[in-house]
Design a protein around this motif. Structure first.
Motif, PDB file in Angstrom:
ATOM      1  N   GLU A   1       0.839  -1.192   0.000  1.00 34.70           N
ATOM      2  CA  GLU A   1       0.000   0.000   0.000  1.00 34.70           C
ATOM      3  C   GLU A   1       0.873   1.240   0.000  1.00 34.70           C
ATOM      4  OE1 GLU A   1      -2.934   0.001   3.043  1.00 34.70           O
ATOM      5  OE2 GLU A   1      -3.485  -2.095   2.741  1.00 34.70           O
ATOM      6  N   VAL A   2       0.366   2.298  -0.592  1.00 30.57           N
ATOM      7  CA  VAL A   2       1.108   3.562  -0.686  1.00 30.57           C
ATOM      8  C   VAL A   2       0.787   4.418   0.535  1.00 30.57           C
ATOM      9  CG1 VAL A   2       1.431   5.691  -2.001  1.00 30.57           C
ATOM     10  CG2 VAL A   2       1.197   3.489  -3.195  1.00 30.57           C
ATOM     11  N   ARG A   3       1.838   4.945   1.160  1.00 32.05           N
ATOM     12  CA  ARG A   3       1.700   5.842   2.309  1.00 32.05           C
ATOM     13  C   ARG A   3       2.639   7.035   2.116  1.00 32.05           C
ATOM     14  NH1 ARG A   3      -2.116   3.277   2.911  1.00 32.05           N
ATOM     15  NH2 ARG A   3      -2.918   2.165   4.738  1.00 32.05           N
ATOM     16  N   ALA A   4       2.369   8.118   2.810  1.00 27.84           N
ATOM     17  CA  ALA A   4       3.222   9.307   2.762  1.00 27.84           C
ATOM     18  C   ALA A   4       4.132   9.339   3.982  1.00 27.84           C
ATOM     19  CB  ALA A   4       2.371  10.571   2.720  1.00 27.84           C
ATOM     20  N   VAL A   5       5.430   9.571   3.763  1.00 30.12           N
ATOM     21  CA  VAL A   5       6.398   9.681   4.854  1.00 30.12           C
ATOM     22  C   VAL A   5       7.214  10.954   4.672  1.00 30.12           C
ATOM     23  CG1 VAL A   5       6.543   7.174   5.181  1.00 30.12           C
ATOM     24  CG2 VAL A   5       8.163   8.322   3.642  1.00 30.12           C
ATOM     25  N   ASP A   6       8.022  11.247   5.676  1.00 30.89           N
ATOM     26  CA  ASP A   6       8.820  12.467   5.662  1.00 30.89           C
ATOM     27  C   ASP A   6      10.155  12.259   4.955  1.00 30.89           C
ATOM     28  OD1 ASP A   6       6.776  13.185   7.401  1.00 30.89           O
ATOM     29  OD2 ASP A   6       8.021  12.922   9.197  1.00 30.89           O
ATOM     30  N   VAL A   7      10.699  13.334   4.436  1.00 32.05           N
ATOM     31  CA  VAL A   7      12.106  13.410   4.055  1.00 32.05           C
ATOM     32  C   VAL A   7      12.674  14.662   4.708  1.00 32.05           C
ATOM     33  CG1 VAL A   7      11.911  12.144   1.889  1.00 32.05           C
ATOM     34  CG2 VAL A   7      11.594  14.626   1.891  1.00 32.05           C
ATOM     35  N   ALA A   8      13.989  14.768   4.725  1.00 28.54           N
ATOM     36  CA  ALA A   8      14.651  15.946   5.281  1.00 28.54           C
ATOM     37  C   ALA A   8      15.457  16.627   4.190  1.00 28.54           C
ATOM     38  CB  ALA A   8      15.541  15.556   6.458  1.00 28.54           C
TER      39      ALA A   8
ATOM     40  N   LEU B   1      10.500  17.806   5.898  1.00 24.58           N
ATOM     41  CA  LEU B   1       9.430  17.991   4.912  1.00 24.58           C
ATOM     42  C   LEU B   1       8.387  16.907   5.175  1.00 24.58           C
ATOM     43  CD1 LEU B   1      11.574  18.588   1.688  1.00 24.58           C
ATOM     44  CD2 LEU B   1      10.629  20.297   3.245  1.00 24.58           C
ATOM     45  N   PRO B   2       7.415  17.190   6.029  1.00 22.07           N
ATOM     46  CA  PRO B   2       6.442  16.162   6.422  1.00 22.07           C
ATOM     47  C   PRO B   2       5.611  15.649   5.244  1.00 22.07           C
ATOM     48  CG  PRO B   2       6.380  18.045   7.925  1.00 22.07           C
ATOM     49  CD  PRO B   2       7.190  18.463   6.735  1.00 22.07           C
ATOM     50  N   GLY B   3       5.520  14.325   5.147  1.00 21.07           N
ATOM     51  CA  GLY B   3       4.667  13.700   4.142  1.00 21.07           C
ATOM     52  C   GLY B   3       5.024  14.006   2.707  1.00 21.07           C
ATOM     53  N   ALA B   4       6.273  14.387   2.457  1.00 24.48           N
ATOM     54  CA  ALA B   4       6.651  14.831   1.102  1.00 24.48           C
ATOM     55  C   ALA B   4       6.917  13.682   0.138  1.00 24.48           C
ATOM     56  CB  ALA B   4       7.886  15.723   1.180  1.00 24.48           C
ATOM     57  N   LEU B   5       7.082  12.466   0.657  1.00 23.37           N
ATOM     58  CA  LEU B   5       7.445  11.336  -0.197  1.00 23.37           C
ATOM     59  C   LEU B   5       6.417  10.221  -0.060  1.00 23.37           C
ATOM     60  CD1 LEU B   5       9.605   9.963  -2.055  1.00 23.37           C
ATOM     61  CD2 LEU B   5      10.610   9.022   0.043  1.00 23.37           C
ATOM     62  N   LYS B   6       5.888   9.767  -1.182  1.00 23.68           N
ATOM     63  CA  LYS B   6       5.020   8.590  -1.182  1.00 23.68           C
ATOM     64  C   LYS B   6       5.898   7.340  -1.287  1.00 23.68           C
ATOM     65  CE  LYS B   6       0.899  10.703  -3.255  1.00 23.68           C
ATOM     66  NZ  LYS B   6       1.406  12.103  -3.262  1.00 23.68           N
ATOM     67  N   VAL B   7       5.580   6.346  -0.470  1.00 24.86           N
ATOM     68  CA  VAL B   7       6.347   5.096  -0.487  1.00 24.86           C
ATOM     69  C   VAL B   7       5.383   3.921  -0.534  1.00 24.86           C
ATOM     70  CG1 VAL B   7       8.385   5.979   0.722  1.00 24.86           C
ATOM     71  CG2 VAL B   7       6.470   5.052   2.051  1.00 24.86           C
ATOM     72  N   LEU B   8       5.841   2.830  -1.124  1.00 19.83           N
ATOM     73  CA  LEU B   8       5.094   1.577  -1.121  1.00 19.83           C
ATOM     74  C   LEU B   8       5.607   0.742   0.045  1.00 19.83           C
ATOM     75  CD1 LEU B   8       2.981  -0.115  -2.722  1.00 19.83           C
ATOM     76  CD2 LEU B   8       4.929  -1.213  -3.872  1.00 19.83           C
ATOM     77  N   VAL B   9       4.709   0.345   0.925  1.00 24.48           N
ATOM     78  CA  VAL B   9       5.092  -0.436   2.101  1.00 24.48           C
ATOM     79  C   VAL B   9       4.268  -1.709   2.152  1.00 24.48           C
ATOM     80  CG1 VAL B   9       5.786   1.606   3.416  1.00 24.48           C
ATOM     81  CG2 VAL B   9       3.443   0.753   3.610  1.00 24.48           C
ATOM     82  N   PRO B  10       4.792  -2.754   2.823  1.00 18.87           N
ATOM     83  CA  PRO B  10       4.003  -3.974   2.992  1.00 18.87           C
ATOM     84  C   PRO B  10       2.714  -3.673   3.757  1.00 18.87           C
ATOM     85  CG  PRO B  10       6.306  -4.350   3.553  1.00 18.87           C
ATOM     86  CD  PRO B  10       6.140  -2.869   3.387  1.00 18.87           C
ATOM     87  N   ALA B  11       1.654  -4.394   3.437  1.00 16.92           N
ATOM     88  CA  ALA B  11       0.366  -4.154   4.085  1.00 16.92           C
ATOM     89  C   ALA B  11       0.472  -4.306   5.594  1.00 16.92           C
ATOM     90  CB  ALA B  11      -0.694  -5.106   3.517  1.00 16.92           C
ATOM     91  N   GLN B  12       1.283  -5.264   6.075  1.00 16.58           N
ATOM     92  CA  GLN B  12       1.404  -5.487   7.508  1.00 16.58           C
ATOM     93  C   GLN B  12       2.188  -4.384   8.203  1.00 16.58           C
ATOM     94  OE1 GLN B  12       2.739  -7.399   5.190  1.00 16.58           O
ATOM     95  NE2 GLN B  12       4.772  -8.189   5.739  1.00 16.58           N
ATOM     96  N   ALA B  13       2.873  -3.532   7.410  1.00 16.47           N
ATOM     97  CA  ALA B  13       3.653  -2.441   7.995  1.00 16.47           C
ATOM     98  C   ALA B  13       2.876  -1.124   8.023  1.00 16.47           C
ATOM     99  CB  ALA B  13       4.950  -2.244   7.218  1.00 16.47           C
TER     100      ALA B  13
END
Length: 304
Positions: free
Chosen positions: A117-124, A288-300
């Motif tokens: 699933e795609v989620r948004a995470v931070d980068v610096a 930079l909060p939520g600036a990067l979309k990432v694909l993560v395992p569903a259980q994560a």
């Protein structure tokens, strides 16, 4: 989903594996799950061009296999875009992948991505340059500089070289005098090392990676130890992930940080996600909060 996969043949794990076989395996796994897949396996000096092409292409997901430096380069191209980054843990430490809850085994990681699933995470960011894990000056930078002078042909060889370089750096640690402005509050420190991380490091983790990749803060770690005995105690604590309970480390957090080296700044470089870089007198860093979309395992998904 449409996947564009870019594999760094010179990455830590792929150095000792058949990159073409890895490419075939992940293509089969992702296509079996109904995804469209295109794969490019390139040498390290061809990664920039391959990442540029992937970022400009039609894929929904750009999967990158390599170390944290490779992942950082991909994140810099994808941050703020609609494309998501899938981090295949093919480096030595895979610290960003660990913070996202991605399995360390390549086959397990690909299987997890097939239903991810795609989620948004931070980068610096440091003076406009994106990083996903850590910006550092002093002790860690010296360790990398010494390690790069050694020859190693595998992931384990790099680990051994890092241990040797770390021992040499501890024998003659750097001495830094710096002013840190943390969300407008200035402190002056004398230290052997300063690290600024994309979110706070997990307490009790045996490797230094973020507990929450979407925490919205920079972690600021000031290593005050400068004598060998104190450095040994610092290293022992760090080995067991003791940051806040480490008597030789001051831990702060902020959304924006200004680092100004007070003296002899030109003799110190910096390191960003394990790659050496030049360092000016003053560096501006921010999250930079939520600036990067990432694909993560569903259980994560609960972690992110």
């Amino acid at each position: 989903m449409r996947f564009q996969v870019v594999l760094n043949r010179d990455g830590g794990t792929l150095r000792r594996r058949d990159a073409d076989a890895v490419a075939r395996s992940l293509r089969e796994a992702l296509e079996a799950a109904g995804h469209a897949v295109s794969v490019a396996a390139v040498a390290g000096d061809g990664m920039d061009a391959a990442l540029d092409e992937a970022a400009a292409g039609p894929a929904d997901i750009v999967m990158v296999g390599g170390g944290d430096g490779t992942v950082s380069a991909a994140a810099a191209r994808l941050a703020g875009s609609d494309k998501a980054l899938a981090v295949l843990p093919a480096g030595t430490m895979n610290l960003f992948a660990r913070s996202l809850g991605i399995p360390a085994d390549l086959d397990q990681a690909v299987a997890a991505f097939a239903t991810g699933e795609v989620r948004a995470v931070d980068v610096a960011q440091a003076d406009g340059r994106i990083f996903v894990h850590q910006f550092s000056v002093g002790l860690h930078t010296k360790l990398i500089r010494l390690r790069e002078k050694k020859s190693f042909g595998s992931r384990y060889g790099k680990m051994i070289a890092s241990l040797q370089a770390g021992f040499a750096a501890f024998l003659r640690p750097p001495r830094l005098a710096a002013a840190l402005t943390l969300d407008g509050r200035e402190i002056v420190v004398r230290a052997s090392g300063i690290s600024i991380t994309n979110n706070l490091l997990g307490e009790g983790y045996r490797l230094p990676y973020a507990a929450r990749p979407d925490g919205g803060v920079l972690g600021v770690y000031v290593t005050r130890a400068r004598r060998r005995r104190d450095l040994a105690l610092f290293a022992l604590g760090a080995l067991f992930g003791r940051w806040r309970r480490n008597a030789h480390v001051d831990v702060h957090q902020a959304r924006e940080v200004t680092l100004r080296l007070v003296a002899h700044h030109r003799r110190f470089g910096c390191a960003m996600d394990g790659e050496l870089a030049d360092l000016g007198t003053e560096t501006q860093l921010r999250i930079l909060p939520g600036a990067l979309k990432v694909l993560v395992p569903a259980q994560a998904k609960e972690r992110v």
